[in-house]
Design a protein around this motif. Structure first.
Motif, PDB file in Angstrom:
ATOM      1  N   THR A   1       0.834  -1.201   0.000  1.00 32.38           N
ATOM      2  CA  THR A   1       0.000   0.000   0.000  1.00 32.38           C
ATOM      3  C   THR A   1       0.868   1.250   0.000  1.00 32.38           C
ATOM      4  O   THR A   1       0.587   2.222  -0.707  1.00 32.38           O
ATOM      5  N   PHE A   2       1.928   1.212   0.790  1.00 31.57           N
ATOM      6  CA  PHE A   2       2.860   2.339   0.853  1.00 31.57           C
ATOM      7  C   PHE A   2       3.459   2.606  -0.532  1.00 31.57           C
ATOM      8  O   PHE A   2       3.536   3.756  -0.990  1.00 31.57           O
ATOM      9  N   HIS A   3       3.879   1.557  -1.196  1.00 30.61           N
ATOM     10  CA  HIS A   3       4.462   1.694  -2.541  1.00 30.61           C
ATOM     11  C   HIS A   3       3.437   2.268  -3.514  1.00 30.61           C
ATOM     12  O   HIS A   3       3.746   3.161  -4.332  1.00 30.61           O
ATOM     13  N   HIS A   4       2.232   1.776  -3.433  1.00 34.78           N
ATOM     14  CA  HIS A   4       1.174   2.229  -4.336  1.00 34.78           C
ATOM     15  C   HIS A   4       0.910   3.722  -4.160  1.00 34.78           C
ATOM     16  O   HIS A   4       0.834   4.479  -5.151  1.00 34.78           O
ATOM     17  N   PHE A   5       0.794   4.182  -2.930  1.00 28.80           N
ATOM     18  CA  PHE A   5       0.499   5.594  -2.704  1.00 28.80           C
ATOM     19  C   PHE A   5       1.729   6.475  -2.916  1.00 28.80           C
ATOM     20  O   PHE A   5       1.583   7.655  -3.239  1.00 28.80           O
ATOM     21  N   ALA A   6       2.927   5.918  -2.740  1.00 30.11           N
ATOM     22  CA  ALA A   6       4.135   6.676  -3.091  1.00 30.11           C
ATOM     23  C   ALA A   6       4.140   6.966  -4.592  1.00 30.11           C
ATOM     24  O   ALA A   6       4.503   8.071  -5.028  1.00 30.11           O
ATOM     25  N   ASP A   7       3.727   5.976  -5.396  1.00 33.48           N
ATOM     26  CA  ASP A   7       3.599   6.202  -6.836  1.00 33.48           C
ATOM     27  C   ASP A   7       2.598   7.318  -7.127  1.00 33.48           C
ATOM     28  O   ASP A   7       2.845   8.204  -7.954  1.00 33.48           O
ATOM     29  N   LYS A   8       1.461   7.277  -6.470  1.00 33.29           N
ATOM     30  CA  LYS A   8       0.439   8.294  -6.703  1.00 33.29           C
ATOM     31  C   LYS A   8       0.966   9.693  -6.388  1.00 33.29           C
ATOM     32  O   LYS A   8       0.696  10.659  -7.105  1.00 33.29           O
ATOM     33  N   VAL A   9       1.707   9.794  -5.299  1.00 33.21           N
ATOM     34  CA  VAL A   9       2.205  11.105  -4.873  1.00 33.21           C
ATOM     35  C   VAL A   9       3.345  11.586  -5.765  1.00 33.21           C
ATOM     36  O   VAL A   9       3.416  12.754  -6.153  1.00 33.21           O
ATOM     37  N   LEU A  10       4.276  10.669  -6.139  1.00 31.05           N
ATOM     38  CA  LEU A  10       5.489  11.071  -6.852  1.00 31.05           C
ATOM     39  C   LEU A  10       5.302  11.160  -8.358  1.00 31.05           C
ATOM     40  O   LEU A  10       5.972  11.966  -9.017  1.00 31.05           O
ATOM     41  N   LEU A  11       4.427  10.342  -8.907  1.00 36.23           N
ATOM     42  CA  LEU A  11       4.317  10.266 -10.362  1.00 36.23           C
ATOM     43  C   LEU A  11       3.148  11.070 -10.916  1.00 36.23           C
ATOM     44  O   LEU A  11       3.136  11.373 -12.113  1.00 36.23           O
ATOM     45  N   SER A  12       2.194  11.378 -10.080  1.00 35.41           N
ATOM     46  CA  SER A  12       1.024  12.094 -10.570  1.00 35.41           C
ATOM     47  C   SER A  12       1.350  13.560 -10.790  1.00 35.41           C
ATOM     48  O   SER A  12       2.043  14.194  -9.977  1.00 35.41           O
ATOM     49  N   SER A  13       0.873  14.110 -11.875  1.00 35.07           N
ATOM     50  CA  SER A  13       1.072  15.539 -12.153  1.00 35.07           C
ATOM     51  C   SER A  13      -0.071  16.370 -11.592  1.00 35.07           C
ATOM     52  O   SER A  13      -0.071  17.596 -11.709  1.00 35.07           O
ATOM     53  N   ASP A  14      -1.032  15.696 -10.975  1.00 37.33           N
ATOM     54  CA  ASP A  14      -2.158  16.419 -10.394  1.00 37.33           C
ATOM     55  C   ASP A  14      -1.710  17.166  -9.142  1.00 37.33           C
ATOM     56  O   ASP A  14      -0.575  17.018  -8.671  1.00 37.33           O
ATOM     57  N   ALA A  15      -2.604  17.955  -8.635  1.00 42.65           N
ATOM     58  CA  ALA A  15      -2.303  18.658  -7.378  1.00 42.65           C
ATOM     59  C   ALA A  15      -2.040  17.629  -6.276  1.00 42.65           C
ATOM     60  O   ALA A  15      -2.547  16.503  -6.307  1.00 42.65           O
ATOM     61  N   ILE A  16      -1.252  18.050  -5.308  1.00 42.01           N
ATOM     62  CA  ILE A  16      -0.872  17.136  -4.226  1.00 42.01           C
ATOM     63  C   ILE A  16      -2.119  16.634  -3.501  1.00 42.01           C
ATOM     64  O   ILE A  16      -2.994  17.414  -3.130  1.00 42.01           O
ATOM     65  N   LYS A  17      -2.193  15.329  -3.342  1.00 43.40           N
ATOM     66  CA  LYS A  17      -3.305  14.723  -2.636  1.00 43.40           C
ATOM     67  C   LYS A  17      -2.897  14.570  -1.170  1.00 43.40           C
ATOM     68  O   LYS A  17      -2.119  13.691  -0.811  1.00 43.40           O
ATOM     69  N   LEU A  18      -3.442  15.451  -0.320  1.00 47.52           N
ATOM     70  CA  LEU A  18      -3.025  15.518   1.071  1.00 47.52           C
ATOM     71  C   LEU A  18      -3.281  14.215   1.810  1.00 47.52           C
ATOM     72  O   LEU A  18      -2.461  13.778   2.619  1.00 47.52           O
ATOM     73  N   GLU A  19      -4.411  13.564   1.542  1.00 51.94           N
ATOM     74  CA  GLU A  19      -4.725  12.318   2.242  1.00 51.94           C
ATOM     75  C   GLU A  19      -3.694  11.239   1.942  1.00 51.94           C
ATOM     76  O   GLU A  19      -3.316  10.466   2.832  1.00 51.94           O
ATOM     77  N   TYR A  20      -3.241  11.154   0.695  1.00 53.10           N
ATOM     78  CA  TYR A  20      -2.241  10.158   0.338  1.00 53.10           C
ATOM     79  C   TYR A  20      -0.930  10.407   1.099  1.00 53.10           C
ATOM     80  O   TYR A  20      -0.280   9.473   1.572  1.00 53.10           O
ATOM     81  N   GLU A  21      -0.542  11.671   1.187  1.00 52.10           N
ATOM     82  CA  GLU A  21       0.705  11.989   1.898  1.00 52.10           C
ATOM     83  C   GLU A  21       0.559  11.739   3.394  1.00 52.10           C
ATOM     84  O   GLU A  21       1.519  11.322   4.051  1.00 52.10           O
ATOM     85  N   GLN A  22      -0.640  12.005   3.917  1.00 54.80           N
ATOM     86  CA  GLN A  22      -0.873  11.669   5.325  1.00 54.80           C
ATOM     87  C   GLN A  22      -0.696  10.175   5.550  1.00 54.80           C
ATOM     88  O   GLN A  22      -0.116   9.748   6.552  1.00 54.80           O
ATOM     89  N   LEU A  23      -1.205   9.381   4.636  1.00 56.17           N
ATOM     90  CA  LEU A  23      -1.063   7.927   4.739  1.00 56.17           C
ATOM     91  C   LEU A  23       0.412   7.538   4.755  1.00 56.17           C
ATOM     92  O   LEU A  23       0.842   6.696   5.568  1.00 56.17           O
ATOM     93  N   LEU A  24       1.214   8.141   3.867  1.00 59.03           N
ATOM     94  CA  LEU A  24       2.644   7.840   3.829  1.00 59.03           C
ATOM     95  C   LEU A  24       3.326   8.246   5.132  1.00 59.03           C
ATOM     96  O   LEU A  24       4.166   7.504   5.662  1.00 59.03           O
TER      97      LEU A  24
END
Length: 1007
Positions: A203-226
């Motif tokens: 799960t950590f790897h999956h959300f790290a991808d979302k945070v690092l690879l996405s060009s969208d605005a920062i998703k605060l909930e995902y970073e909180q999870l990390l």
């Protein structure tokens, strides 16, 4: 933790009344708050109260009331966790409902309720291990929560679930049994790792991808999870290493590298980037833990960890524009490198980067920047504390809590400088034929090979250069580096530190930080046994700088001066009288016109003068060296005169200027150091003319007034006052021909009452009895002097009786508080009461019995126990034995009058008195002191200084009494004693000790 939605909790107390009480606790009216709190406390007696108030916190309605409910529940849980709450038949229902609530409430309520849950977890899961279903159910909740499995259970918030996991794993960050050197990983932590952390890595790897690879605005909930996952991992590996975590460590580290590599400090972080920085900080903390605690599991990750930390550290050139969080990240990056360098493979991994680290990472962090100037102007003291290397502890790769990039960079520089470079063969080491002991290659430190040459290339700025110039900024960094290398380089940097110490201010540039850094570094060198090439030049430099510098600079230099005097010893002794005069003049200029408060620089000045006074007194030559003795006495007299002038300026002048003030006492903050100076003056006086010239009779009453009501007891700050008390009594015996110390004088305290010098000092001693153990020993020693040494006349006998009663009350009160089991501190307390009792037997007996109806007997019995040969520590000096025998003889007579002749108390007193009078054989003496040396009296050493235990006590005229004659006279005058039922062994010992009076024992033998 129940997965199904539970039935609504009983609401007996969860209605409007409970909400009304909680709302009232938020009222600004104190009476309303108190009434509401009392109502809540009454309601809390209901077994269903925890469920009811939890329902309010979790329900709808005003958030303020709900936060109040959560807060009350948190405090209620803390108070009752070990008692009524956990024993209630409803406790399991409450526990599960609390866990269920945490999954759904908003952050404001979660922050409070999680504190209550943490207490439940620590007891039920960690300590008692009685919650086996917690981890399986928590695993299911996390897997089914809204971010990880959208649509399954939208009511289960992933962030909340991970917060619950964080609370569960938090207690395992510390060893549960730290005394067990081979403590295994707790079974509960192994279960958490296997069932939750291993699947969570994906799960950590999956959300790290979302945070690092996405060009969208920062998703605060995902970073909180990390971030929360990183915190859980840190708590897991800070002390232990669960077996399943070893398997996921490489994958988890790879994701942390990716997060750290994404950091870019070339521009100010945006507001939304703070969460990313918090994640990065936690990743670096995990790396520190892996390198420190689990190297064998992290060895294969070490090269990647080093590269990652170095990449971050080389962005330190941007520090001046960054806030505290980025600064902390740089600090941790330096700390990671330091820790790696202390490990086995550290040299191989880090040494190729030494030059680039110095040039691109460490030195930019040390150089002066705009933030330095702004922080300096805002708060000088805070800036010095936060930045200067003199505040550092010993250089080490394992140093923790440095917190600022500059301190961590200085520490890393020291670790690099101390490391050994490659072998270097010198010409002098070439081996001669047949000489196998030579020719071995020598290893120079990296400090010599790289660090010092690097720092030497930066020139001293020319006079008048602007603070913003590169030369000034770089040289500031050079001096910071030198200050941090005091443990590493010694003589290599001493000359540079001397240059820094003498650097003058340049127009609008203050050199105070430079001077402060250099003074701290030089002090550290001297404390580590480094001897400067010329002590006198150093001494003159410091004294000159003190006389011309500002207050902040002088305060630091006073500390250095004390270190120089203590370290230089005979090298600086001839200069002390002149230096004392210079320093005292500087301190007098710094004294404020009113007595309170004294600035820190004045206190530091007094402390440096104490160091010089003690150094001078310890250098007194033998009496047979007449010329040296005369020179020393001349210096002693000069120093005493200077101290007297200083104390007059500090104490007498303010009194003259504040005659109408309600209080003009000197400030108590410097009383210990000022006492040392006064003691020096009194000890130096040799004739009545000197007492007048040095105004001793004017200074002593003010000093006594200052200590009379002292209540800020600190062990290291009070001890010299007791020595000054003894010296004051000694002075009184030598020069107080008119009894001035016993006369009633107006006090300068707020109440303005009258008291004598002896009375004021006695008040201090009385209060000291109840202070820390070492003060009790010293106070009891002073009691004997104050009762027996002063020249009490008939007109002052009432005063003597009053202080004896006061001493006895305080000493017996302290004894009663520690009388449950025999202890070393019994002896001084009981002997102090003995001194009082010898002076006024009837009054002290009444005092003891007034405190405790059986107080006199309790004291007599305890004194007999302390005086026996079996008690440890026993009576160790002749004066202690004399006092015990004299007291016991009076006690025995008194017990006979009270018709207690056949009691155990009398037998104990008689037995102990014989023990005391009988001379100790050489074998017994050696055996007793061997036991002390072997550590069998360690309890006593911990309770009070050994000097107090073995010190002779002052008994005045009682020293002339023949104690053997006292005992024999007692036996002759009290025929009843001969008929007492005494142990046969005691009778035999009496006959052995006094064979010429053996006939006195015949009655007992014939009976």
């Amino acid at each position: 933790m129940e997965i199904e939605t539970p039935a609504a909790p009983a609401a007996a107390l969860a209605g409007d009344e409970l909400r009304r009480l909680l709302a009232a606790t938020l009222s600004p009216d104190k009476a309303s708050v108190d009434a509401a709190a009392a109502g809540l406390d009454r309601a809390a007696a209901d077994p269903r109260f925890p469920l009811a108030i939890l329902a309010v916190a979790a329900g709808d309605g005003d958030q303020g009331v709900r936060v109040a409910a959560a807060t009350y529940l948190k405090n209620f849980t803390r108070r009752n966790m070990e008692g009524s709450l956990s024993s209630s038949h409803l406790y399991k229902e409450f526990r599960d409902q609390l866990a269920q609530t945490l999954l759904q409430v908003e952050p404001a309520i979660l922050r409070v309720l999680i504190e209550a849950f943490r207490q439940v977890v620590e007891k039920d899961f960690v300590k008692d291990n009685l919650w086996p279903e917690l981890i399986p159910q928590l695993k299911l909740v996390i897997q089914s929560s809204n971010l990880i499995s959208p649509g399954q259970h939208p009511e289960w918030n992933t962030i909340n679930a991970l917060k619950v996991l964080q609370s569960v794993v938090r207690p395992f960050q510390y060893f549960l049994n730290p005394k067990d050197a081979k403590e295994p990983v707790p079974q509960q932590l192994e279960q958490i790792a296997a069932e939750i952390l291993v699947p969570l890595q994906l799960t950590f790897h999956h959300f790290a991808d979302k945070v690092l690879l996405s060009s969208d605005a920062i998703k605060l909930e995902y970073e909180q999870l990390l971030l929360i996952t990183c915190k859980c991992m840190y708590f897991t590996v800070r002390s232990y290493m669960p077996s399943r975590v070893k398997q996921i460590l490489p994958s988890f580290c790879k994701d942390m590298y990716r997060i750290l590599d994404s950091l870019d400090f070339n521009s100010l972080p945006e507001d939304g980037a703070m969460m990313r920085l918090k994640i990065a900080k936690r990743c670096l903390v995990i790396f520190c833990a892996l390198v420190t605690r689990h190297r064998k599991h992290a060895d294969d990750q070490m090269p990647h960890i080093v590269n990652c930390a170095i990449k971050i550290s080389k962005q330190s050139i941007n520090l001046s524009g960054l806030d505290s969080l980025p600064n902390r990240i740089f600090s941790l990056a330096f700390d990671v490198i330091s820790r790696v360098l202390e490990t086995g493979p550290g040299w191989r991994l880090v040494s190729p980067h030494f030059s680039s680290l110095l040039d691109s990472a460490i030195f930019p962090a040390l150089a002066l920047n705009e933030k330095d100037i702004a922080e300096w102007e805002e708060d000088t003291d805070e800036y010095v504390q936060k930045n200067l290397p003199s505040e550092l502890d010993e250089i080490s790769g394992w140093t923790e809590d440095l917190f600022t990039a500059r301190k961590s960079a200085i520490n890393l520089l020291g670790v690099i400088a101390l490391s050994k470079g490659p072998p270097v063969a010198s010409a002098a080491s070439k081996r001669k034929k047949g000489d196998k002991s030579k020719g071995k290659s020598e290893r120079s430190s990296i400090g010599e090979l790289l660090v010092i040459p690097f720092l030497s290339k930066f020139p001293i700025p020319s006079h008048g250069e602007d603070a913003s110039s590169r030369a000034v900024r770089n040289y500031f960094g050079v001096l910071m580096a030198y200050g941090g290398l005091q443990d590493a380089m010694n003589s290599s940097i001493y000359h540079s530190l001397m240059k820094a110490l003498t650097m003058e201010d340049m127009e609008d540039i203050t050199c105070y930080p430079v001077c402060a850094s250099a003074s701290g570094a030089i002090a550290e060198l001297i404390e580590n046994s480094y001897a400067p090439p010329d002590w006198l030049i150093l001494l003159q430099t410091v004294v000159k700088r003190i006389s011309t510098g500002d207050e902040n600079e002088s305060a630091l230099l006073f500390k250095l001066l004390g270190t120089i005097v203590e370290g230089g010893q005979e090298k600086v002794l001839p200069c002390i009288p002149e230096i004392v005069s210079n320093i005292a003049n500087t301190v007098m200029k710094l004294l404020p016109p009113v007595p309170d408060p004294w600035p820190q620089v004045v206190e530091q000045g007094f402390t440096s003068l104490v160091a010089m006074a003690q150094a001078w007194e310890s250098s007194a030559p033998d009496e047979n060296k007449k010329h040296e003795k005369r020179v020393w006495q001349s210096g002693q007299s000069s120093i005493a005169q200077t101290f007297s002038l200083l104390l007059q300026r500090a104490w007498l002048l303010p009194v003259e200027h504040t005659e109408n003030s309600c209080s003009s006492l000197p400030p108590p903050s410097c009383v210990n150091d000022a006492s040392v100076l006064l003691e020096f003056v009194m000890r130096s006086v040799t004739c009545m003319e000197e007492t007048a010239r040095m105004k001793v009779f004017e200074l002593v009453p003010i000093w006594a007034d200052t200590i009379a009501n002292w209540d800020s007891w600190e062990e290291m700050e009070d001890q010299e006052v007791f020595n000054t008390i003894k010296e004051a009594i000694n002075f009184h015996q030598r020069f107080d021909l008119t009894g001035f110390f016993l006369k009633m004088l107006p006090s300068l305290s707020e109440n303005g009452s009258q008291s004598s010098v002896i009375g004021r000092v006695s008040n201090f001693v009385t209060r000291a009895i109840a202070a820390y153990p070492s003060a009790t020993w010293r106070a009891c020693s002073c009691i004997h002097i104050l009762l027996h040494a002063p020249n009490f006349s008939l007109g002052t006998e009432d005063a003597r009786k009053a202080i004896a009663v006061s001493f006895a009350q305080a000493a017996f009160s302290r004894f009663k508080s520690i009388s449950d089991s025999p202890a070393g501190i019994w002896k001084p307390l009981l002997l102090a009461i003995s001194s009082c009792y010898i002076c006024y037997p009837d009054a002290i007996e009444q005092v003891l019995n007034n405190y405790d109806g059986n107080g006199y007997t309790i004291w007599a019995s305890a004194l007999a126990q302390v005086s026996s040969s079996s008690f440890s520590p026993g009576l160790s000096s002749e004066s202690e034995i004399r006092l015990a025998v004299l007291t016991l003889s009076i006690v025995i007579q008194r017990l006979l009058v009270l018709s207690m002749g056949g009691t155990k108390v009398l037998q104990d007193c008689y037995d102990s008195e014989d023990d005391d009078v009988r001379e100790e054989t050489e074998e017994e003496f050696l055996e007793r002191y061997a036991l002390v040396a072997a550590g069998e009296s360690i309890e006593v050493v911990e309770e009070g200084d050994l000097d107090e235990e073995t010190e002779d006590i002052e008994l005045g005229s009682l020293d002339e009494v023949d104690i053997q004659q006292v005992v024999l006279s007692l036996m002759q005058k009290q025929p009843a004693l001969q008929a007492q039922t005494l142990p046969d062994g005691l009778v035999e010992r009496i006959a052995e000790t006094f064979p010429e009076y053996e006939h006195l024992c015949q009655v007992r033998r014939q009976a």
